[in-house]
Design a protein around this motif. Structure first.
Motif, mmCIF file in Angstrom:
data_model
loop_
_atom_site.group_PDB
_atom_site.id
_atom_site.type_symbol
_atom_site.label_atom_id
_atom_site.label_comp_id
_atom_site.label_asym_id
_atom_site.label_seq_id
_atom_site.Cartn_x
_atom_site.Cartn_y
_atom_site.Cartn_z
ATOM 1 N N PHE A 64 0.826 -1.199 0.000
ATOM 2 C CA PHE A 64 0.000 0.000 0.000
ATOM 3 C C PHE A 64 0.867 1.258 0.000
ATOM 4 O O PHE A 64 1.914 1.306 0.652
ATOM 5 N N HIS A 65 0.390 2.254 -0.730
ATOM 6 C CA HIS A 65 1.022 3.568 -0.685
ATOM 7 C C HIS A 65 0.080 4.489 0.089
ATOM 8 O O HIS A 65 -0.897 5.004 -0.450
ATOM 9 N N PHE A 66 0.364 4.669 1.374
ATOM 10 C CA PHE A 66 -0.527 5.458 2.221
ATOM 11 C C PHE A 66 -0.314 6.950 1.972
ATOM 12 O O PHE A 66 0.814 7.428 1.875
ATOM 13 N N GLN A 67 -1.428 7.660 1.865
ATOM 14 C CA GLN A 67 -1.397 9.096 1.648
ATOM 15 C C GLN A 67 -2.716 9.685 2.132
ATOM 16 O O GLN A 67 -3.677 8.954 2.396
ATOM 17 N N THR A 68 -2.763 10.993 2.257
ATOM 18 C CA THR A 68 -4.006 11.656 2.646
ATOM 19 C C THR A 68 -4.922 11.738 1.431
ATOM 20 O O THR A 68 -4.536 12.273 0.386
ATOM 21 N N ASP A 109 -5.292 3.779 -4.377
ATOM 22 C CA ASP A 109 -5.575 2.731 -5.362
ATOM 23 C C ASP A 109 -6.305 1.555 -4.721
ATOM 24 O O ASP A 109 -7.212 0.968 -5.320
ATOM 25 N N ALA A 110 -5.890 1.210 -3.502
ATOM 26 C CA ALA A 110 -6.501 0.071 -2.818
ATOM 27 C C ALA A 110 -7.965 0.345 -2.488
ATOM 28 O O ALA A 110 -8.836 -0.501 -2.714
ATOM 29 N N LEU A 111 -8.247 1.534 -1.959
ATOM 30 C CA LEU A 111 -9.625 1.871 -1.615
ATOM 31 C C LEU A 111 -10.495 1.939 -2.868
ATOM 32 O O LEU A 111 -11.649 1.490 -2.867
ATOM 33 N N SER A 112 -9.946 2.473 -3.948
ATOM 34 C CA SER A 112 -10.685 2.522 -5.213
ATOM 35 C C SER A 112 -11.015 1.121 -5.700
ATOM 36 O O SER A 112 -12.134 0.845 -6.150
ATOM 37 N N LEU A 184 -14.342 -10.317 -3.401
ATOM 38 C CA LEU A 184 -14.565 -10.006 -1.988
ATOM 39 C C LEU A 184 -13.349 -10.354 -1.137
ATOM 40 O O LEU A 184 -13.102 -9.713 -0.114
ATOM 41 N N ALA A 185 -12.578 -11.361 -1.560
ATOM 42 C CA ALA A 185 -11.338 -11.671 -0.838
ATOM 43 C C ALA A 185 -10.370 -10.492 -0.928
ATOM 44 O O ALA A 185 -9.662 -10.175 0.036
ATOM 45 N N MET A 186 -10.347 -9.832 -2.083
ATOM 46 C CA MET A 186 -9.500 -8.654 -2.241
ATOM 47 C C MET A 186 -9.985 -7.519 -1.344
ATOM 48 O O MET A 186 -9.181 -6.810 -0.732
ATOM 49 N N VAL A 187 -11.307 -7.348 -1.259
ATOM 50 C CA VAL A 187 -11.869 -6.329 -0.360
ATOM 51 C C VAL A 187 -11.437 -6.613 1.077
ATOM 52 O O VAL A 187 -11.024 -5.706 1.812
ATOM 53 N N ARG A 188 -11.512 -7.878 1.479
ATOM 54 C CA ARG A 188 -11.096 -8.265 2.836
ATOM 55 C C ARG A 188 -9.643 -7.888 3.095
ATOM 56 O O ARG A 188 -9.314 -7.292 4.136
ATOM 57 N N ASP A 189 -8.758 -8.203 2.153
ATOM 58 C CA ASP A 189 -7.337 -7.912 2.338
ATOM 59 C C ASP A 189 -7.076 -6.409 2.364
ATOM 60 O O ASP A 189 -6.276 -5.917 3.169
ATOM 61 N N ILE A 190 -7.742 -5.677 1.483
ATOM 62 C CA ILE A 190 -7.542 -4.228 1.426
ATOM 63 C C ILE A 190 -7.997 -3.570 2.718
ATOM 64 O O ILE A 190 -7.281 -2.761 3.318
#
Length: 209
Positions: A64-68, A109-112, A184-190
């Motif tokens: 993950f690339h965390f940002q505001t 990107d992950a949340l999207s 949904l597995a991807m949603v769980r991991d994200i």
């Protein structure tokens, strides 16, 4: 899951061979085949991208690339892009925004991708009701994003397993609805690796949120 890849790949190979050998009986059929080629190439691309994203997000927070992030703008953008994709099939995505401008530290990107997967599932398993609802709410300590549909629902006995990789509901398989079982597995991991809270409610009949 292998069938999901074989089906578009077989079509692409067949049409490519016919084009190479000039075996189309008319220009109209040739033009129709171009449309099928574009459609199945896009389908195969999305399958490959989905699998690559799934493996990447499985690695944990290091992927993950965390940002505001302006969550309201992100949700509006994803909903608009998804609406453009499904409009031709008669689906409508209704967004209710009760949050306003809210900024959180997360992976854009992950949340999207998580929101896109939820919308994709909602449309895929709602063959009768062509409306999907997205709702945003916020308070000083949290932001809530909910996706609701009135689709097939999930039997009670399957709800605990539905977020596991490559698991698909029995009814979706019985109705031969295409899918890979990784959305949904991807949603769980994200959600898990973003340190967010994931809450899922599913009805045995009549949709999920």
């Amino acid at each position: 899951m292998s069938h999901e890849f074989r089906s578009p790949l077989s079509t692409i190979c067949q049409i490519s061979e016919m084009l190479a050998q000039d075996r189309f009986p008319s220009d109209d059929i040739r033009r129709q085949s171009y449309d099928v080629l574009v459609r199945d190439t896009d389908r195969l691309r999305r399958l490959v991208e989905g699998l690559l994203d799934f493996r990447r997000f499985e690695q944990g927070a290091s992927a993950f690339h965390f940002q505001t992030v302006d969550v309201e703008a992100l949700v509006r953008g994803v909903v608009a892009d998804f609406q453009a994709r499904v409009a031709a099939d008669g689906y409508r995505i209704e967004l209710t925004d009760g949050a306003g401008a809210v900024h959180v530290r997360t992976g854009r990107d992950a949340l999207s991708r998580a929101l896109w997967n939820l919308l994709e599932n909602a449309v895929k398993y709602s063959p009768q009701c062509r409306t999907v609802w997205v709702e945003m709410e916020s308070d000083p300590s949290r932001v809530s994003i909910a996706v609701r549909d009135r689709g097939l629902g999930i039997p009670l006995g399957e709800q605990k397993e539905i977020f596991n990789a490559f698991v698909r509901g029995s009814e979706s398989k019985a109705l031969r609805i295409k899918g890979t079982g990784i959305g949904l597995a991807m949603v769980r991991d994200i959600v898990g690796n973003s340190r967010h809270d994931n809450r899922w409610r599913a009805c045995q009949r009549g949709g999920a949120s």
